[in-house]
Write an enzyme that holds these catalytic residues in place. Structure first.
Site, mmCIF file in Angstrom:
data_model
loop_
_atom_site.group_PDB
_atom_site.id
_atom_site.type_symbol
_atom_site.label_atom_id
_atom_site.label_comp_id
_atom_site.label_asym_id
_atom_site.label_seq_id
_atom_site.Cartn_x
_atom_site.Cartn_y
_atom_site.Cartn_z
ATOM 1 N N GLU A 44 51.395 68.547 8.908
ATOM 2 C CA GLU A 44 51.745 69.970 8.993
ATOM 3 C C GLU A 44 51.552 70.400 10.437
ATOM 4 O OE1 GLU A 44 50.672 74.386 7.149
ATOM 5 O OE2 GLU A 44 49.107 72.859 7.221
ATOM 6 N N ASP A 118 55.261 80.412 14.433
ATOM 7 C CA ASP A 118 55.431 81.614 15.257
ATOM 8 C C ASP A 118 56.924 81.849 15.497
ATOM 9 O OD1 ASP A 118 52.641 81.999 15.539
ATOM 10 O OD2 ASP A 118 52.585 80.444 17.080
ATOM 11 N N TYR A 193 48.928 82.664 5.723
ATOM 12 C CA TYR A 193 49.932 83.663 6.109
ATOM 13 C C TYR A 193 50.811 84.049 4.926
ATOM 14 C CZ TYR A 193 49.275 84.264 11.097
ATOM 15 O OH TYR A 193 48.781 84.636 12.311
HETATM 16 N N1 SAM Z 1 50.565 77.577 8.916
HETATM 17 C C1 SAM Z 1 49.520 78.589 8.900
HETATM 18 C C2 SAM Z 1 49.780 79.573 7.778
HETATM 19 O O1 SAM Z 1 50.902 79.595 7.268
HETATM 20 O O2 SAM Z 1 48.844 80.309 7.414
HETATM 21 C C3 SAM Z 1 49.403 79.300 10.259
HETATM 22 C C4 SAM Z 1 50.601 80.087 10.700
HETATM 23 S S1 SAM Z 1 50.399 80.794 12.335
HETATM 24 C C5 SAM Z 1 51.570 82.050 12.413
HETATM 25 C C6 SAM Z 1 51.112 79.545 13.387
HETATM 26 C C7 SAM Z 1 50.117 78.489 13.838
HETATM 27 O O3 SAM Z 1 50.803 77.502 14.584
HETATM 28 C C8 SAM Z 1 49.033 79.048 14.752
HETATM 29 O O4 SAM Z 1 47.762 78.665 14.275
HETATM 30 C C9 SAM Z 1 49.353 78.429 16.105
HETATM 31 O O5 SAM Z 1 48.203 78.213 16.896
HETATM 32 C C10 SAM Z 1 50.022 77.123 15.698
HETATM 33 N N2 SAM Z 1 50.925 76.588 16.721
HETATM 34 C C11 SAM Z 1 51.897 77.269 17.366
HETATM 35 N N3 SAM Z 1 52.536 76.478 18.250
HETATM 36 C C12 SAM Z 1 51.957 75.255 18.147
HETATM 37 C C13 SAM Z 1 52.162 74.017 18.809
HETATM 38 N N4 SAM Z 1 53.101 73.895 19.768
HETATM 39 N N5 SAM Z 1 51.392 72.961 18.473
HETATM 40 C C14 SAM Z 1 50.427 73.081 17.531
HETATM 41 N N6 SAM Z 1 50.184 74.247 16.864
HETATM 42 C C15 SAM Z 1 50.928 75.312 17.170
#
Ligand code: SAM
Length: 214
Positions: A44, A118, A193
């Protein structure tokens, strides 16, 4: 994701190398050695606080899971879940998705989950979206032939953009839901989320796409 400053996070991560793998490049092409079996590996990307990956690992003991999360202050919450759950089939990597080819060889991964990535709504930030073409290339380089991406989001704009990006890349659309929680899809495991947005009445979009041999 709102980031809280957690100056202790780095030290805590170092204390649990059995859960947050400190030198993942050492397992490139041989993750089965770390897990001690040859079960399929699902990852994931952007695992956040880790509910999805932990619950998936509990529900599917014959699949190995790795959660990838960029921020130390976030991954420590996922770490707490792993410490409590004591599952043999789930690990975490505190790395950036853009560097995945340093840690995984072609064929290491059978499936990639992208959950509530994001959205980066500004056009000039499109390259940062985890469904942008350059990320799809990286995923192809670590997935098995005919490997899959399973993607969920509450963000209609990101969903539509991603469907176009998948299609332009030549991926095969296997499944699509424009309202996951009011569909007959079974076995959905909610992310942090997902719970937050759906409790506000927001619709959840989901699709499964598959790479095809060129
Ligand atoms: N998947 C989780 C949920 O649905 O509750 C978290 C969603 S949150 C909006 C997006 C997550 O992706 C954040 O924790 C962010 O730090 C991580 N993230 C964003 N870009 C990333 C990257 N290039 N590599 C690793 N993680 C990343």
């Amino acid at each position: 994701m709102r980031l809280r400053n957690k100056p202790w996070a780095k030290d805590k991560i170092k204390q649990y190398p059995q859960y947050i793998i400190p030198t993942p490049e050492q397992y490139k092409g041989k993750w089965n050695e770390l897990f001690g079996n040859t079960n399929p590996l699902h990852i994931e990307i952007g695992t956040g606080k880790g509910r999805f990956i932990t619950e998936m690992a509990k529900a599917n003991p014959h699949i190995n899971y790795i959660g990838i999360e960029l921020y130390e202050s976030v991954i420590v919450s996922a770490l707490d879940r792993l410490i409590e759950a004591e599952l043999p089939n789930v690990k975490l990597l505190n790395v950036n998705a853009k560097d995945l080819k340093e840690y995984f060889a072609k064929g290491d991964v059978e499936r990639i989950y992208l959950n509530f990535s994001d959205p980066w709504p500004k056009k000039r930030h499109a390259k940062r979206r985890l469904t942008y073409k350059s990320f799809l290339e990286i995923y192809e380089d670590i997935l098995v032939d005919e490997g899959e991406i399973h993607f969920k989001t509450d963000n209609q704009g990101l969903f539509e953009y991603s469907l176009i990006s998948f299609s332009e890349y030549g991926l095969l659309l296997k499944f699509i839901s424009l309202d996951l929680h009011n569909s007959d899809f079974e076995g959905n495991i909610m992310t942090e989320y997902e719970e937050k947005f759906s409790s506000r009445g927001q619709r959840i979009y989901r699709c499964e796409v598959k790479y095809v041999k060129r």
